[in-house]
Design an enzyme around this catalytic site. Structure first.
Site, PDB file in Angstrom:
ATOM      1  N   GLY A 195       0.775  -1.139   0.092  1.00 52.16           N
ATOM      2  CA  GLY A 195      -0.163  -0.057  -0.032  1.00 52.16           C
ATOM      3  C   GLY A 195       0.791   1.271   0.191  1.00 52.16           C
TER       4      GLY A 195
ATOM      5  N   ASN B 175      -3.168  -8.526   0.563  1.00 52.47           N
ATOM      6  CA  ASN B 175      -4.090  -9.399  -0.269  1.00 52.47           C
ATOM      7  C   ASN B 175      -4.442  -8.466  -1.391  1.00 52.47           C
ATOM      8  N   LEU B 176      -3.791  -7.386  -1.668  1.00 51.03           N
ATOM      9  CA  LEU B 176      -3.860  -6.553  -2.704  1.00 51.03           C
ATOM     10  C   LEU B 176      -5.285  -5.924  -2.950  1.00 51.03           C
TER      11      LEU B 176
ATOM     12  N   PHE C 150       0.250  -2.380   8.798  1.00 46.89           N
ATOM     13  CA  PHE C 150      -0.672  -1.388   8.260  1.00 46.89           C
ATOM     14  C   PHE C 150      -1.688  -1.746   7.615  1.00 46.89           C
TER      15      PHE C 150
ATOM     16  N   SER D   5      -4.111   6.384  13.860  1.00 47.70           N
ATOM     17  CA  SER D   5      -4.550   7.712  13.255  1.00 47.70           C
ATOM     18  C   SER D   5      -4.689   8.773  13.989  1.00 47.70           C
ATOM     19  N   ALA D   6      -4.545   9.972  13.750  1.00 46.70           N
ATOM     20  CA  ALA D   6      -4.927  11.124  14.340  1.00 46.70           C
ATOM     21  C   ALA D   6      -6.443  11.154  14.532  1.00 46.70           C
TER      22      ALA D   6
ATOM     23  N   TYR E  60     -14.374   3.098  11.100  1.00 45.08           N
ATOM     24  CA  TYR E  60     -12.952   3.146  10.692  1.00 45.08           C
ATOM     25  C   TYR E  60     -12.118   3.684  12.023  1.00 45.08           C
TER      26      TYR E  60
ATOM     27  N   LYS F 146      -9.228   1.752  15.008  1.00 47.33           N
ATOM     28  CA  LYS F 146      -7.965   2.143  15.502  1.00 47.33           C
ATOM     29  C   LYS F 146      -8.051   2.506  16.939  1.00 47.33           C
TER      30      LYS F 146
ATOM     31  N   TYR G 141      -0.514   8.526  12.787  1.00 50.16           N
ATOM     32  CA  TYR G 141      -0.248   9.448  11.440  1.00 50.16           C
ATOM     33  C   TYR G 141      -1.188  10.622  11.513  1.00 50.16           C
TER      34      TYR G 141
ATOM     35  N   ASN H 226      -9.613  12.060  -0.486  1.00 49.86           N
ATOM     36  CA  ASN H 226      -8.683  12.865   0.551  1.00 49.86           C
ATOM     37  C   ASN H 226      -8.317  13.990  -0.475  1.00 49.86           C
TER      38      ASN H 226
ATOM     39  N   GLY I 225     -18.998  15.408   9.447  1.00 54.57           N
ATOM     40  CA  GLY I 225     -17.933  14.629  10.064  1.00 54.57           C
ATOM     41  C   GLY I 225     -16.507  15.510  10.084  1.00 54.57           C
TER      42      GLY I 225
HETATM   43  P1  NAD Z   1      -3.402   1.544   1.740  1.00 54.01           P
HETATM   44  O1  NAD Z   1      -4.803   0.912   1.440  1.00 54.01           O
HETATM   45  O2  NAD Z   1      -2.654   2.027   0.472  1.00 54.01           O
HETATM   46  O3  NAD Z   1      -2.437   0.243   2.390  1.00 54.01           O
HETATM   47  C1  NAD Z   1      -3.273  -0.648   3.073  1.00 54.01           C
HETATM   48  C2  NAD Z   1      -2.911  -2.189   2.441  1.00 54.01           C
HETATM   49  O4  NAD Z   1      -3.425  -3.273   3.175  1.00 54.01           O
HETATM   50  C3  NAD Z   1      -3.360  -2.373   1.038  1.00 54.01           C
HETATM   51  O5  NAD Z   1      -2.082  -2.639   0.107  1.00 54.01           O
HETATM   52  C4  NAD Z   1      -4.463  -3.369   1.372  1.00 54.01           C
HETATM   53  O6  NAD Z   1      -4.440  -4.369   0.113  1.00 54.01           O
HETATM   54  C5  NAD Z   1      -4.051  -4.225   2.345  1.00 54.01           C
HETATM   55  N1  NAD Z   1      -4.938  -4.792   2.946  1.00 54.01           N
HETATM   56  C6  NAD Z   1      -6.203  -4.556   3.609  1.00 54.01           C
HETATM   57  N2  NAD Z   1      -6.900  -5.632   4.224  1.00 54.01           N
HETATM   58  C7  NAD Z   1      -5.995  -6.632   4.119  1.00 54.01           C
HETATM   59  C8  NAD Z   1      -6.013  -7.885   4.599  1.00 54.01           C
HETATM   60  N3  NAD Z   1      -7.182  -8.223   5.177  1.00 54.01           N
HETATM   61  N4  NAD Z   1      -5.250  -8.691   4.490  1.00 54.01           N
HETATM   62  C9  NAD Z   1      -4.062  -8.293   3.819  1.00 54.01           C
HETATM   63  N5  NAD Z   1      -3.801  -7.066   3.308  1.00 54.01           N
HETATM   64  C10 NAD Z   1      -4.784  -6.165   3.524  1.00 54.01           C
HETATM   65  O7  NAD Z   1      -3.599   2.494   2.835  1.00 54.01           O
HETATM   66  P2  NAD Z   1      -2.430   3.656   3.408  1.00 54.01           P
HETATM   67  O8  NAD Z   1      -2.819   4.966   3.495  1.00 54.01           O
HETATM   68  O9  NAD Z   1      -1.247   3.038   3.255  1.00 54.01           O
HETATM   69  O10 NAD Z   1      -2.408   3.015   4.984  1.00 54.01           O
HETATM   70  C11 NAD Z   1      -2.014   2.119   5.747  1.00 54.01           C
HETATM   71  C12 NAD Z   1      -2.151   2.044   7.290  1.00 54.01           C
HETATM   72  O11 NAD Z   1      -2.231   3.353   8.010  1.00 54.01           O
HETATM   73  C13 NAD Z   1      -3.834   1.748   7.257  1.00 54.01           C
HETATM   74  O12 NAD Z   1      -3.896   1.142   8.650  1.00 54.01           O
HETATM   75  C14 NAD Z   1      -4.617   3.020   7.583  1.00 54.01           C
HETATM   76  O13 NAD Z   1      -5.747   2.877   8.452  1.00 54.01           O
HETATM   77  C15 NAD Z   1      -3.331   3.818   8.311  1.00 54.01           C
HETATM   78  N6  NAD Z   1      -3.653   5.281   8.358  1.00 54.01           N
HETATM   79  C16 NAD Z   1      -3.706   5.938   7.017  1.00 54.01           C
HETATM   80  C17 NAD Z   1      -3.617   7.328   6.992  1.00 54.01           C
HETATM   81  C18 NAD Z   1      -3.728   7.754   5.501  1.00 54.01           C
HETATM   82  O14 NAD Z   1      -4.332   9.119   5.565  1.00 54.01           O
HETATM   83  N7  NAD Z   1      -3.266   7.451   4.476  1.00 54.01           N
HETATM   84  C19 NAD Z   1      -3.982   8.058   8.025  1.00 54.01           C
HETATM   85  C20 NAD Z   1      -3.952   7.393   9.353  1.00 54.01           C
HETATM   86  C21 NAD Z   1      -3.727   6.119   9.451  1.00 54.01           C
HETATM   87  C1  UD1 Z   2      -8.510  11.966   6.746  1.00 55.84           C
HETATM   88  C2  UD1 Z   2      -9.486  10.709   7.097  1.00 55.84           C
HETATM   89  C3  UD1 Z   2      -9.349  10.780   8.636  1.00 55.84           C
HETATM   90  C4  UD1 Z   2      -8.092  10.503   9.160  1.00 55.84           C
HETATM   91  C5  UD1 Z   2      -7.062  11.912   8.561  1.00 55.84           C
HETATM   92  C6  UD1 Z   2      -5.537  11.555   9.006  1.00 55.84           C
HETATM   93  C7  UD1 Z   2     -11.148  10.891   5.508  1.00 55.84           C
HETATM   94  C8  UD1 Z   2     -12.792  11.135   5.531  1.00 55.84           C
HETATM   95  N1  UD1 Z   2     -10.775  11.269   6.973  1.00 55.84           N
HETATM   96  O1  UD1 Z   2      -9.336  13.183   7.167  1.00 55.84           O
HETATM   97  O2  UD1 Z   2      -9.874   9.536   9.282  1.00 55.84           O
HETATM   98  O3  UD1 Z   2      -7.698  10.504  10.426  1.00 55.84           O
HETATM   99  O4  UD1 Z   2      -7.284  11.730   7.300  1.00 55.84           O
HETATM  100  O5  UD1 Z   2      -4.980  10.693   7.988  1.00 55.84           O
HETATM  101  O6  UD1 Z   2     -10.767  10.327   4.946  1.00 55.84           O
HETATM  102  N2  UD1 Z   2     -11.271  18.701   1.490  1.00 55.84           N
HETATM  103  C9  UD1 Z   2     -11.433  19.419   0.496  1.00 55.84           C
HETATM  104  N3  UD1 Z   2     -11.942  18.858  -0.872  1.00 55.84           N
HETATM  105  C10 UD1 Z   2     -11.658  17.329  -0.802  1.00 55.84           C
HETATM  106  C11 UD1 Z   2     -11.157  16.613   0.170  1.00 55.84           C
HETATM  107  C12 UD1 Z   2     -10.935  17.160   1.226  1.00 55.84           C
HETATM  108  O7  UD1 Z   2     -11.914  20.448   0.602  1.00 55.84           O
HETATM  109  O8  UD1 Z   2     -12.151  17.036  -2.052  1.00 55.84           O
HETATM  110  C13 UD1 Z   2     -10.611  19.241   2.707  1.00 55.84           C
HETATM  111  C14 UD1 Z   2     -11.387  18.572   3.909  1.00 55.84           C
HETATM  112  O9  UD1 Z   2     -12.506  19.223   4.323  1.00 55.84           O
HETATM  113  C15 UD1 Z   2     -10.324  18.928   5.150  1.00 55.84           C
HETATM  114  C16 UD1 Z   2      -9.030  18.786   4.470  1.00 55.84           C
HETATM  115  O10 UD1 Z   2      -9.251  19.040   2.804  1.00 55.84           O
HETATM  116  O11 UD1 Z   2     -10.448  20.048   5.635  1.00 55.84           O
HETATM  117  C17 UD1 Z   2      -8.249  17.320   4.236  1.00 55.84           C
HETATM  118  O12 UD1 Z   2      -9.189  16.158   3.924  1.00 55.84           O
HETATM  119  P1  UD1 Z   2      -8.963  14.713   3.928  1.00 55.84           P
HETATM  120  O13 UD1 Z   2      -7.592  14.696   2.979  1.00 55.84           O
HETATM  121  O14 UD1 Z   2     -10.017  14.002   3.576  1.00 55.84           O
HETATM  122  O15 UD1 Z   2      -8.335  14.651   5.372  1.00 55.84           O
HETATM  123  P2  UD1 Z   2      -8.960  14.527   6.857  1.00 55.84           P
HETATM  124  O16 UD1 Z   2     -10.259  15.220   6.701  1.00 55.84           O
HETATM  125  O17 UD1 Z   2      -8.077  15.095   7.796  1.00 55.84           O
END
Ligand code: NAD
Ligand code: UD1
Length: 336
Positions: A11, A33-34, A81, A125-126, A149, A153, A177, A199, A294
């Site tokens: 990921g 598991n992709l 992850f 996550s934050a 979700y 966490k 994060y 996002n 939200g």
């Molecule tokens: P991502 O979706 O790119 O990576 C997650 C990976 O987990 C994927 O490759 C997916 O195929 C794999 N996966 C999911 N379910 C699975 C299962 N049952 N078995 C095996 N593999 C599985 O997401 P990411 O952004 O890299 O996030 C990684 C972690 O960080 C996640 O737990 C996410 O909740 C957490 N996180 C992400 C963010 C963000 O904004 N990206 C913020 C806070 C926390």
């Molecule tokens: C996301 C996750 C949250 C996670 C956090 C930190 C969602 C809905 N929430 O929230 O669970 O804890 O990241 O990793 O995915 N925005 C726009 N237009 C868009 C998209 C976003 O204006 O098309 C704004 C949002 O209102 C926000 C900011 O951009 O103010 C960031 O949004 P986003 O990237 O979704 O992150 P979080 O809201 O922080």
């Protein structure tokens, strides 16, 4: 150096973290598991580092498959992850989220227990700071959630805390994060979401590259300097490096430790749009839209614990985050 099992290593954050471990001489075994990634990212990790990744395409809920990995490899520590992460989808399909994230973690922790593996770094996550804590967020604040979700966490952090309590030689670091963005400097790996991005950064990137027409800015009447939402964006490579530090910490300490990974700086949606415009060299079309349900006005980290305990601090700037994201978008306009 040691052998690390990386769940979800194909990921976005996992792939960047594999690169940092491999470059420091660790061996990396990936379980994925992709469901939200492609095997191509494993090939690209190998291309960047010139090192081999042992890849298992398997589901972390498959106890026999996870057990077999621990049998085949002496795993020193796990970086966990794997999980589903789309907030809106979790509201629609709560059971799928609880089943995947909680049950998957349960199977993983059981397999670790059987194999005598006692070190884990978990992707929290934050979002666990909920809606009511004042910024900056500090690790000892009460945790809560507003969607399934987020609850996964909060609950996994609780599971880890309980295990550490019952088993004093166990070590669990929960990395909270903030908003990971950007991509590897090579442009070979980056964020490649399925469908229309939820996002901000991937959305802006797709507008910049011409795949989407216009960004909707969700609200300009928040109590922030320009009225748009403020977040703590962190470069994914900085974040990845934080995991190397967290593994070193987990190797040397027992117990449960939550640690924020953020920069400590807030950036508004409009500031981000303008920073991206500078990086890509043209205007990003946007319109002001209603608030997204939200959302909170402002989120940023108190990043002092990471500095104190891990010796880690974010190095990249808003400028490099946008430049690196843009390079990845240009090199991979249709994803990996
Ligand atoms: P991502 O979706 O790119 O990576 C997650 C990976 O987990 C994927 O490759 C997916 O195929 C794999 N996966 C999911 N379910 C699975 C299962 N049952 N078995 C095996 N593999 C599985 O997401 P990411 O952004 O890299 O996030 C990684 C972690 O960080 C996640 O737990 C996410 O909740 C957490 N996180 C992400 C963010 C963000 O904004 N990206 C913020 C806070 C926390
Ligand atoms: C996301 C996750 C949250 C996670 C956090 C930190 C969602 C809905 N929430 O929230 O669970 O804890 O990241 O990793 O995915 N925005 C726009 N237009 C868009 C998209 C976003 O204006 O098309 C704004 C949002 O209102 C926000 C900011 O951009 O103010 C960031 O949004 P986003 O990237 O979704 O992150 P979080 O809201 O922080």
């Amino acid at each position: 150096m040691g052998k690390i099992l990386v769940t979800g290593g194909a990921g976005f954050i996992g792939s960047h973290t594999c690169v940092e471990f491999l470059e420091r001489g660790y061996e990396v075994v990936v379980l994925d598991n992709l469901s939200n990634s492609k095997e191509e990212s494993i090939r690209r990790i190998e291309q960047i580092t010139g090192k081999h990744v042992k890849f298992y395409r398997a589901d972390m809920r498959d106890a026999a498959a996870v057990r077999a990995i621990f049998k085949a490899h002496p795993i020193d520590a796990v970086v966990h992850f794997a999980g589903l992460k789309a907030v809106g989808e979790s509201v629609e399909k709560p059971l799928a989220y609880y089943e995947n994230n909680l049950n998957g973690t349960f199977v993983l922790l059981n397999a670790m227990h059987e194999a005598g593996c006692k070190r884990i770094v978990f992707s929290s996550s934050a979002t666990v700071y909920g809606m009511h804590n004042p910024v900056p967020y500090v690790e000892n604040m009460p945790t809560s959630a507003t969607n399934p979700y987020g609850y996964t966490k909060v609950m996994i952090e609780q599971m880890l805390q309980d295990i550490c309590h019952a088993q004093p030689d166990f070590s669990a670091v929960a990395l909270r994060y903030f908003n990971p963005i950007g991509a590897h400097k090579s442009g070979l790996i980056g964020e490649d979401p399925n469908g229309i991005p939820n996002n901000l950064l991937p959305y802006i990137g797709q507008v910049a590259v011409g795949k989407l027409q216009q960004l909707s800015v969700f609200g300009d009447d928040y109590d922030t300097p320009d009225g748009t939402g403020v977040r703590d964006y962190i470069h994914v490579v900085d974040l990845a490096k934080g995991h190397v530090c967290a593994i070193a910490y987990a190797m040397a300490h027992e117990g449960f430790m939550p640690i924020n990974l953020g920069t400590g700086n807030g950036v508004s949606v409009l500031e981000m749009v303008h920073a991206y415009e500078k990086a890509c060299g043209h205007a990003i079309s946007y319109r002001i839209a209603p608030r997204r349900a939200g959302d909170i006005a402002t989120s940023y980290a108190d990043a002092s614990r990471a500095k104190e305990l891990l010796g880690w601090e974010a190095q990249e700037t808003l400028e490099t985050m946008c430049e690196d994201s843009w390079r990845f978008m240009q090199q991979n306009p249709n994803g990996l």
